[in-house]
Every structure is written in C-alpha cells, then in structure tokens.
Design a protein around this motif. Structure first.
Motif, PDB file in Angstrom:
ATOM      1  N   THR A   1      -9.125 -28.581 -20.040  1.00 59.28           N
ATOM      2  CA  THR A   1      -8.206 -27.857 -20.916  1.00 59.28           C
ATOM      3  C   THR A   1      -7.778 -28.774 -22.053  1.00 59.28           C
ATOM      4  OG1 THR A   1      -6.293 -28.522 -19.597  1.00 59.28           O
ATOM      5  CG2 THR A   1      -7.356 -26.430 -19.026  1.00 59.28           C
ATOM      6  N   ARG A   2      -7.301 -28.148 -23.119  1.00 59.38           N
ATOM      7  CA  ARG A   2      -6.883 -28.906 -24.286  1.00 59.38           C
ATOM      8  C   ARG A   2      -5.808 -28.129 -25.030  1.00 59.38           C
ATOM      9  NH1 ARG A   2     -10.934 -30.764 -29.202  1.00 59.38           N
ATOM     10  NH2 ARG A   2      -9.395 -31.860 -30.465  1.00 59.38           N
ATOM     11  N   ARG A   3      -4.811 -28.840 -25.556  1.00 58.58           N
ATOM     12  CA  ARG A   3      -3.747 -28.201 -26.312  1.00 58.58           C
ATOM     13  C   ARG A   3      -4.083 -28.178 -27.795  1.00 58.58           C
ATOM     14  NH1 ARG A   3       2.197 -30.722 -26.590  1.00 58.58           N
ATOM     15  NH2 ARG A   3       1.284 -31.717 -28.421  1.00 58.58           N
ATOM     16  N   VAL A   4      -3.861 -27.019 -28.404  1.00 63.41           N
ATOM     17  CA  VAL A   4      -4.082 -26.844 -29.827  1.00 63.41           C
ATOM     18  C   VAL A   4      -2.723 -26.745 -30.513  1.00 63.41           C
ATOM     19  CG1 VAL A   4      -5.104 -25.395 -31.611  1.00 63.41           C
ATOM     20  CG2 VAL A   4      -6.274 -25.681 -29.419  1.00 63.41           C
ATOM     21  N   ASP A   5      -2.469 -27.620 -31.469  1.00 63.87           N
ATOM     22  CA  ASP A   5      -1.207 -27.638 -32.205  1.00 63.87           C
ATOM     23  C   ASP A   5      -1.426 -27.057 -33.594  1.00 63.87           C
ATOM     24  OD1 ASP A   5      -0.208 -28.884 -29.998  1.00 63.87           O
ATOM     25  OD2 ASP A   5      -0.151 -30.889 -30.878  1.00 63.87           O
TER      26      ASP A   5
ATOM     27  N   ARG B   1       2.041 -24.222 -30.100  1.00 70.39           N
ATOM     28  CA  ARG B   1       1.307 -25.124 -29.232  1.00 70.39           C
ATOM     29  C   ARG B   1       0.810 -24.342 -28.030  1.00 70.39           C
ATOM     30  NH1 ARG B   1       5.700 -30.132 -29.461  1.00 70.39           N
ATOM     31  NH2 ARG B   1       5.257 -30.739 -31.639  1.00 70.39           N
ATOM     32  N   ALA B   2      -0.506 -24.191 -27.959  1.00 67.72           N
ATOM     33  CA  ALA B   2      -1.091 -23.364 -26.897  1.00 67.72           C
ATOM     34  C   ALA B   2      -2.180 -24.156 -26.187  1.00 67.72           C
ATOM     35  CB  ALA B   2      -1.669 -22.081 -27.490  1.00 67.72           C
ATOM     36  N   TRP B   3      -2.293 -23.918 -24.868  1.00 62.93           N
ATOM     37  CA  TRP B   3      -3.341 -24.562 -24.061  1.00 62.93           C
ATOM     38  C   TRP B   3      -4.478 -23.564 -23.875  1.00 62.93           C
ATOM     39  CZ3 TRP B   3      -3.125 -29.588 -22.214  1.00 62.93           C
ATOM     40  CH2 TRP B   3      -1.903 -30.261 -22.404  1.00 62.93           C
TER      41      TRP B   3
ATOM     42  N   VAL C   1      -6.285 -18.486 -24.427  1.00 64.75           N
ATOM     43  CA  VAL C   1      -5.005 -19.162 -24.207  1.00 64.75           C
ATOM     44  C   VAL C   1      -4.598 -19.006 -22.745  1.00 64.75           C
ATOM     45  CG1 VAL C   1      -2.562 -19.226 -24.812  1.00 64.75           C
ATOM     46  CG2 VAL C   1      -4.284 -18.859 -26.587  1.00 64.75           C
ATOM     47  N   LEU C   2      -4.226 -20.117 -22.109  1.00 63.76           N
ATOM     48  CA  LEU C   2      -3.818 -20.102 -20.709  1.00 63.76           C
ATOM     49  C   LEU C   2      -2.341 -19.734 -20.588  1.00 63.76           C
ATOM     50  CD1 LEU C   2      -5.541 -23.414 -19.513  1.00 63.76           C
ATOM     51  CD2 LEU C   2      -6.420 -21.078 -19.344  1.00 63.76           C
ATOM     52  N   PRO C   3      -1.989 -18.939 -19.582  1.00 59.58           N
ATOM     53  CA  PRO C   3      -0.571 -18.631 -19.371  1.00 59.58           C
ATOM     54  C   PRO C   3       0.207 -19.812 -18.801  1.00 59.58           C
ATOM     55  CG  PRO C   3      -1.919 -17.608 -17.667  1.00 59.58           C
ATOM     56  CD  PRO C   3      -2.871 -18.204 -18.647  1.00 59.58           C
ATOM     57  N   ASP C   4      -0.481 -20.731 -18.151  1.00 61.59           N
ATOM     58  CA  ASP C   4       0.165 -21.918 -17.575  1.00 61.59           C
ATOM     59  C   ASP C   4      -0.711 -23.141 -17.868  1.00 61.59           C
ATOM     60  OD1 ASP C   4       1.925 -23.517 -16.169  1.00 61.59           O
ATOM     61  OD2 ASP C   4       0.956 -23.116 -14.229  1.00 61.59           O
ATOM     62  N   PRO C   5      -0.201 -24.101 -18.613  1.00 65.55           N
ATOM     63  CA  PRO C   5       1.136 -24.236 -19.195  1.00 65.55           C
ATOM     64  C   PRO C   5       1.432 -23.160 -20.239  1.00 65.55           C
ATOM     65  CG  PRO C   5      -0.040 -26.332 -19.230  1.00 65.55           C
ATOM     66  CD  PRO C   5      -1.039 -25.271 -18.918  1.00 65.55           C
TER      67      PRO C   5
ATOM     68  N   ASN D   1     -12.254 -39.014 -26.187  1.00 59.18           N
ATOM     69  CA  ASN D   1     -13.178 -37.982 -25.714  1.00 59.18           C
ATOM     70  C   ASN D   1     -12.462 -36.641 -25.779  1.00 59.18           C
ATOM     71  OD1 ASN D   1     -15.013 -36.336 -24.418  1.00 59.18           O
ATOM     72  ND2 ASN D   1     -15.528 -37.848 -22.848  1.00 59.18           N
ATOM     73  N   SER D   2     -12.807 -35.837 -26.783  1.00 56.11           N
ATOM     74  CA  SER D   2     -12.123 -34.559 -26.981  1.00 56.11           C
ATOM     75  C   SER D   2     -12.530 -33.511 -25.958  1.00 56.11           C
ATOM     76  CB  SER D   2     -12.407 -34.027 -28.398  1.00 56.11           C
ATOM     77  OG  SER D   2     -11.972 -34.950 -29.374  1.00 56.11           O
TER      78      SER D   2
END
Length: 218
Positions: free
Chosen positions: A161-165, A216-218, A193-197, A155-156
């Motif tokens: 939140t989701r990390r994009v590589d 790699r950004a969340w 893009v989230l600052p944390d993580p 389930n995407s």
C-alpha cells in the motif's frame, strides 16, 4: 600424432560436456531457488550465473590438462594476474562488493520503481558492477553499484500500500467546505482507495489568494 589427436578429442569433449552441464545446472539452480521464499530475481540470476561459470571454468581446466599440459604454472600465473588486476581495478572491486551487499539485503528487485544513486525509474536488470534503471522518459541509465549502495535507496513499490498526498487550491468565492465534502465523497467512491487507514480530507491553509485543501488517501 594419434596420442595428440586423442587428447584433443578428449579436451573438446570435456569442454563441450562442461558447457552443457553448466547450462543444465544453471537451470536447476534457478528452479530450486525460485521455490525459496524471499529469494529475489536478482539473487536467482546471480546464483545461476555463478554455478554456470564455476562448472565451465573447471571443465576448461580439465580439458586443458587432457592435452598433457601442466596447469599448475597456468593457475599460478592466473593468481598473479588476478592480484595485479585487483590493484588496478579497485573501483570495480568496490562496485562488486556493493553488488554483493545489494543481493544480500535486496532493497529492490527487478521491476521495482526506485530512486537510487540519484536516478529515478524502474529497475531493468543488475549485474555485479552496475544497475540498469529505465527512467520515466525511457532512458536507460547504468548506475555503478557503489553509487547505488552508498546513497539513500527509495523503493516506491516495495510495500503493498502507499499513501497519495494531494493539495487543492480553492479560489476566493468558492465554499471551501463544499469542496472538502465533494473531495470526501469522491475519495470514498474511488475503487483504489482503502477504507482503512481512513482517508483524510482537511482544510490546510487559509491565504489571501486561495484556501488549500489537502487530501491524503491510501
């Protein structure tokens, strides 16, 4: 003749009343379960349809009995027929059982982007035998529930939140450190893009033809 006419009127009125009551009860059940936390749209639709069907079946049986017809043999015949159909439709019953498990554990809901049963796309709907998934090229795929439940379900959109590589090739003659710095600045300024993580931009691999930089950004 008058007795038969009266019984027929009672039968029609009973079935019509059961149909109206089934629709009303289905709406009330949907509204009630919609207020419950953690109740998926698939489960809401299943409960509403089950209540409607049950009330309608009971109403039809009462209507038939109003015609002075003994429904006991009819119920026995239905039971025997159900047993024969159960043996003949073992695959369908397996899909039905898998549909119950999907509703109980709700690994996805309507509108989620999933990969299930070897098919990737957005879930449009689900019944007790199959799940309808619309692929990226707008094809409607009907996947048996047994195939969905028996495979890995990804389930995407199941998490907030989701990390994009991402991976970039830096051609020879370009400064990889400058490319890395430019990517870091671009990621920091991106609205989604989230600052944390904290996002990660690193030199990943140095090759003869190109240097790879990963982001790699969340």
């Amino acid at each position: 003749g008058l007795r038969y006419a009266r019984n027929l009127a009672i039968c029609v009125a009973t079935i019509l009343g059961a149909w109206l009551l089934a629709r009303l009860a289905g709406r009330l059940v949907r509204r009630s379960v919609a207020a419950a936390k953690g109740m998926t749209d698939l489960m809401q639709e299943f409960l509403a349809k089950s209540v409607r069907t049950l009330i309608l079946v009971i109403g039809v049986m009462i209507g038939i009995s109003a015609l002075e017809i003994n429904v006991s043999p009819l119920l026995a015949a239905i039971g025997g027929l159900a047993l024969v159909v159960a043996f003949a439709l073992q695959g369908a019953l397996s899909n039905f059982a898998s549909g119950i498990l999907i509703l109980a554990y709700h690994p996805f809901d309507v509108g989620d982007e999933v990969t299930a049963g070897g098919v990737s796309g957005k879930v449009r709907s689900m019944n007790m035998l199959s799940t309808q998934i619309v692929t990226g090229d707008n094809r409607l795929m009907t996947v048996p529930n047994n195939q969905v439940w028996g495979s890995v379900i990804t389930n995407s959109t199941g998490a907030e939140t989701r990390r994009v590589d991402l991976s970039f090739d830096v051609l020879p003659g370009l400064d990889a450190l400058q490319v890395q710095a430019a990517l870091e600045e671009s990621v920091r300024k991106h609205a989604l893009v989230l600052p944390d993580p904290e996002p990660v931009v690193r030199l990943h691999e140095i090759g003869h033809l190109a240097t790879k930089v990963i982001c790699r950004a969340w």
